[in-house]
Design a protein around this motif. Structure first.
Motif, PDB file in Angstrom:
ATOM      1  N   MET A 106       5.766   0.865  -7.495  1.00 50.19           N
ATOM      2  CA  MET A 106       6.376   1.329  -8.733  1.00 50.19           C
ATOM      3  C   MET A 106       5.625   0.815  -9.965  1.00 50.19           C
ATOM      4  O   MET A 106       5.465   1.544 -10.946  1.00 50.19           O
ATOM      5  N   MET A 158       3.699   6.093   0.090  1.00 51.25           N
ATOM      6  CA  MET A 158       2.705   6.052  -0.976  1.00 51.25           C
ATOM      7  C   MET A 158       3.053   7.138  -1.996  1.00 51.25           C
ATOM      8  O   MET A 158       3.923   7.967  -1.741  1.00 51.25           O
ATOM      9  N   ILE A 160      -0.678  -1.310   7.520  1.00 53.62           N
ATOM     10  CA  ILE A 160      -2.140  -1.232   7.569  1.00 53.62           C
ATOM     11  C   ILE A 160      -2.771  -2.400   6.809  1.00 53.62           C
ATOM     12  O   ILE A 160      -3.939  -2.735   7.013  1.00 53.62           O
ATOM     13  N   TYR A 181      14.724   4.103  -8.907  1.00 53.46           N
ATOM     14  CA  TYR A 181      13.474   3.368  -9.107  1.00 53.46           C
ATOM     15  C   TYR A 181      13.657   1.882  -8.810  1.00 53.46           C
ATOM     16  O   TYR A 181      14.580   1.248  -9.301  1.00 53.46           O
ATOM     17  N   VAL A 182      12.766   1.361  -7.971  1.00 54.58           N
ATOM     18  CA  VAL A 182      12.845  -0.028  -7.503  1.00 54.58           C
ATOM     19  C   VAL A 182      11.581  -0.756  -7.946  1.00 54.58           C
ATOM     20  O   VAL A 182      10.480  -0.208  -7.833  1.00 54.58           O
ATOM     21  N   ALA A 234       7.294   2.571   5.150  1.00 54.79           N
ATOM     22  CA  ALA A 234       5.960   2.740   4.541  1.00 54.79           C
ATOM     23  C   ALA A 234       5.868   4.051   3.766  1.00 54.79           C
ATOM     24  O   ALA A 234       6.422   5.069   4.174  1.00 54.79           O
ATOM     25  N   GLY A 281       6.655  -4.850  -1.004  1.00 54.77           N
ATOM     26  CA  GLY A 281       7.812  -4.184  -1.615  1.00 54.77           C
ATOM     27  C   GLY A 281       9.075  -4.178  -0.767  1.00 54.77           C
ATOM     28  O   GLY A 281       9.528  -5.217  -0.264  1.00 54.77           O
ATOM     29  N   GLY A 318       9.700  -2.862   2.223  1.00 58.04           N
ATOM     30  CA  GLY A 318       9.489  -3.211   3.635  1.00 58.04           C
ATOM     31  C   GLY A 318       9.408  -4.716   3.818  1.00 58.04           C
ATOM     32  O   GLY A 318       9.977  -5.268   4.781  1.00 58.04           O
ATOM     33  N   VAL A 368       1.673   9.710   6.701  1.00 57.86           N
ATOM     34  CA  VAL A 368       2.332   8.391   6.641  1.00 57.86           C
ATOM     35  C   VAL A 368       3.848   8.551   6.494  1.00 57.86           C
ATOM     36  O   VAL A 368       4.614   7.809   7.117  1.00 57.86           O
ATOM     37  N   SER A 386      14.831   8.797  -0.983  1.00 56.81           N
ATOM     38  CA  SER A 386      14.669   8.561  -2.430  1.00 56.81           C
ATOM     39  C   SER A 386      15.554   9.563  -3.162  1.00 56.81           C
ATOM     40  O   SER A 386      16.020  10.543  -2.569  1.00 56.81           O
ATOM     41  N   ASP A 414      -2.132   1.317  11.716  1.00 58.77           N
ATOM     42  CA  ASP A 414      -2.391   2.444  10.817  1.00 58.77           C
ATOM     43  C   ASP A 414      -1.460   3.571  11.251  1.00 58.77           C
ATOM     44  O   ASP A 414      -1.619   4.149  12.336  1.00 58.77           O
TER      45      ASP A 414
HETATM   46  N1  LIG Z   1       9.655   1.680  -5.333  1.00 57.04           N
HETATM   47  C1  LIG Z   1      10.536   2.644  -5.593  1.00 57.04           C
HETATM   48  O1  LIG Z   1      11.000   2.822  -6.709  1.00 57.04           O
HETATM   49  C2  LIG Z   1      11.009   3.553  -4.503  1.00 57.04           C
HETATM   50  C3  LIG Z   1      12.075   4.419  -4.771  1.00 57.04           C
HETATM   51  C4  LIG Z   1      12.540   5.254  -3.766  1.00 57.04           C
HETATM   52  C5  LIG Z   1      11.924   5.230  -2.532  1.00 57.04           C
HETATM   53  N2  LIG Z   1      10.873   4.390  -2.306  1.00 57.04           N
HETATM   54  C6  LIG Z   1      10.251   4.415  -0.987  1.00 57.04           C
HETATM   55  O2  LIG Z   1      10.263   3.107  -0.425  1.00 57.04           O
HETATM   56  C7  LIG Z   1       9.176   2.972   0.462  1.00 57.04           C
HETATM   57  C8  LIG Z   1       8.407   1.692   0.164  1.00 57.04           C
HETATM   58  O3  LIG Z   1       7.984   1.746  -1.164  1.00 57.04           O
HETATM   59  P1  LIG Z   1       7.506   0.440  -1.945  1.00 57.04           P
HETATM   60  O4  LIG Z   1       7.827   0.724  -3.361  1.00 57.04           O
HETATM   61  O5  LIG Z   1       8.018  -0.771  -1.283  1.00 57.04           O
HETATM   62  O6  LIG Z   1       5.919   0.595  -1.754  1.00 57.04           O
HETATM   63  P2  LIG Z   1       4.752  -0.490  -1.542  1.00 57.04           P
HETATM   64  O7  LIG Z   1       3.500   0.178  -2.007  1.00 57.04           O
HETATM   65  O8  LIG Z   1       5.121  -1.800  -2.124  1.00 57.04           O
HETATM   66  O9  LIG Z   1       4.711  -0.590   0.043  1.00 57.04           O
HETATM   67  C9  LIG Z   1       4.306   0.485   0.847  1.00 57.04           C
HETATM   68  C10 LIG Z   1       3.675  -0.080   2.112  1.00 57.04           C
HETATM   69  O10 LIG Z   1       3.282   1.024   2.959  1.00 57.04           O
HETATM   70  C11 LIG Z   1       2.074   0.638   3.585  1.00 57.04           C
HETATM   71  N3  LIG Z   1       1.281   1.766   4.072  1.00 57.04           N
HETATM   72  C12 LIG Z   1       0.709   2.746   3.355  1.00 57.04           C
HETATM   73  N4  LIG Z   1      -0.055   3.521   4.154  1.00 57.04           N
HETATM   74  C13 LIG Z   1       0.044   3.026   5.414  1.00 57.04           C
HETATM   75  C14 LIG Z   1      -0.513   3.390   6.677  1.00 57.04           C
HETATM   76  N5  LIG Z   1      -1.360   4.407   6.821  1.00 57.04           N
HETATM   77  N6  LIG Z   1      -0.184   2.648   7.754  1.00 57.04           N
HETATM   78  C15 LIG Z   1       0.650   1.582   7.639  1.00 57.04           C
HETATM   79  N7  LIG Z   1       1.188   1.187   6.472  1.00 57.04           N
HETATM   80  C16 LIG Z   1       0.898   1.906   5.369  1.00 57.04           C
HETATM   81  C17 LIG Z   1       1.305  -0.081   2.470  1.00 57.04           C
HETATM   82  O11 LIG Z   1       0.220  -0.859   2.983  1.00 57.04           O
HETATM   83  C18 LIG Z   1       2.399  -0.902   1.819  1.00 57.04           C
HETATM   84  O12 LIG Z   1       2.502  -2.196   2.368  1.00 57.04           O
HETATM   85  C19 LIG Z   1       8.349   4.254   0.354  1.00 57.04           C
HETATM   86  O13 LIG Z   1       8.691   5.123   1.403  1.00 57.04           O
HETATM   87  C20 LIG Z   1       8.799   4.828  -0.973  1.00 57.04           C
HETATM   88  O14 LIG Z   1       8.670   6.214  -1.014  1.00 57.04           O
HETATM   89  C21 LIG Z   1      10.402   3.546  -3.257  1.00 57.04           C
END
Ligand SMILES: NC(=O)c1ccc[n+]([C@@H]2O[C@H](COP(=O)([O-])OP(=O)(O)OC[C@H]3O[C@@H](n4cnc5c(N)ncnc54)[C@H](O)[C@@H]3O)[C@@H](O)[C@H]2O)c1
Length: 286
Positions: free
Chosen positions: A217, A116, A60, A211-212, A114, A39, A41, A136, A167, A87
């Motif tokens: 998502m 969840m 992780i 929302y991304v 990172a 995503g 990251g 996390v 967010s 982790d």
């Molecule tokens: N997607 C959205 O709409 C959105 C909106 C606002 C904010 N965010 C924020 O953006 C960030 C990334 O979200 P994303 O949508 O890319 O999620 P994603 O699920 O695609 O990626 C999250 C990453 O975090 C890693 N992770 C989880 N637990 C871990 C641990 N214990 N140790 C190491 N790595 C760990 C996962 O393995 C994963 O690669 C988050 O903080 C989320 O809250 C996302």
């Protein structure tokens, strides 16, 4: 995973990425990106490598990190990518990863990405899931700041920035996400504390988006559809984008570009503040 094809994350292309001229954007400068396996990251790891930095990707998910390595290679970037499986709930892992990053050059930037999600009411929320989420999403960013700030201060120019992925949920609350909302609000406090202690040399900033389209998502769309008895399209149009004025979801690259700007020489005065890019979600009403 969404069952609606147009709600799948888009493919990242070079054309999507903000590339800036910056004397600090060289392979001698190191940036840590957590959550680099997926995503936002992953997109940020690509964007920073394309901008010429050495990127240490911490996640992780080892398979996801391998995929990120392959994706970055396909961009033939000026910078480097080093994958360090980590982790973030393990203090020793976090400290070792930061030390490994500092060995690669001038550790100057950290992006705490990172995260969840778990959708459940406060009354029903499993406490162990609450603890994992906080570990996390707020404890790890604090630990990374604790371990990275001395390295940043000791690096070549002694300057840099720690950026936290917040967010719209760092600004207000919706139903069934209390621990996530709690963590994002706490990140705002950490961001300001980094600015307060960074003395203008180590900046802190956050990025808040709506929302991304990412794997996180796509899962959430499916979960929300199931929990509220709606179709996935209704979840996106009515629940997620309903209050926004800009009626499209952001892409991971658009979010990554905000961090590139925030780390650059153009953002010296971004310190303790938040880049709120939410299509009017939290700032308009009716
Ligand atoms: N997607 C959205 O709409 C959105 C909106 C606002 C904010 N965010 C924020 O953006 C960030 C990334 O979200 P994303 O949508 O890319 O999620 P994603 O699920 O695609 O990626 C999250 C990453 O975090 C890693 N992770 C989880 N637990 C871990 C641990 N214990 N140790 C190491 N790595 C760990 C996962 O393995 C994963 O690669 C988050 O903080 C989320 O809250 C996302």
């Amino acid at each position: 995973m969404s069952s609606t094809p147009e709600l799948e994350p888009p493919e990242l292309t070079a054309d999507d990425l903000l590339v800036l001229e910056d004397p600090a954007f060289t392979p001698d400068t190191v940036a840590i990106v957590t959550g680099a396996a997926s995503g936002i990251g992953e997109a940020l790891a690509v964007a920073l490598a394309v901008n010429g930095l050495t990127v240490v990707g911490a996640d992780i998910d080892e398979t996801g990190l391998e995929e990120t390595t392959a994706t970055i290679k396909s961009f033939d970037p000026e910078g480097r990518f080093l994958s360090v499986p980590t982790d973030l709930t393990d203090d020793g892992d976090v400290e070792a990863m930061v030390d490994a990053a500092a060995e690669e050059g001038d550790l100057s930037f950290v992006a705490n990405i990172a995260g969840m999600q778990h959708i459940e009411s406060i009354a029903e929320f499993p406490v162990e899931q609450y603890d994992l989420l906080q570990s996390v999403m707020i404890r790890a960013p604090f630990l990374l700041s604790k371990y990275a700030m001395p390295h940043i201060e000791a690096s070549g120019a002694g300057t840099g920035a720690i950026a936290n992925m917040s967010s719209v949920h760092g600004h207000y609350a919706t139903q069934d996400k209390a621990p996530y909302i709690t963590a994002k609000h706490a990140l705002n406090g950490l961001t300001k504390s980094i600015a307060a202690e960074g003395g203008g040399d180590v900046r802190g900033f956050s990025v808040s988006v709506g929302y991304v389209l990412t794997p996180l998502m796509a899962d959430q769309i499916a979960d929300t559809a199931a929990s509220r008895g709606l179709s996935e399209t209704e979840v996106v149009e009515d629940v997620m984008l309903g209050p926004a004025r800009t009626k499209t979801m952001m892409t991971p690259a658009e979010v990554a570009n905000l961090f590139v700007f925030g780390f650059s020489r153009h953002a010296t005065h971004l310190n303790g503040g938040d880049l709120l890019f939410d299509g009017g979600y939290t700032t308009t009403y009716e």
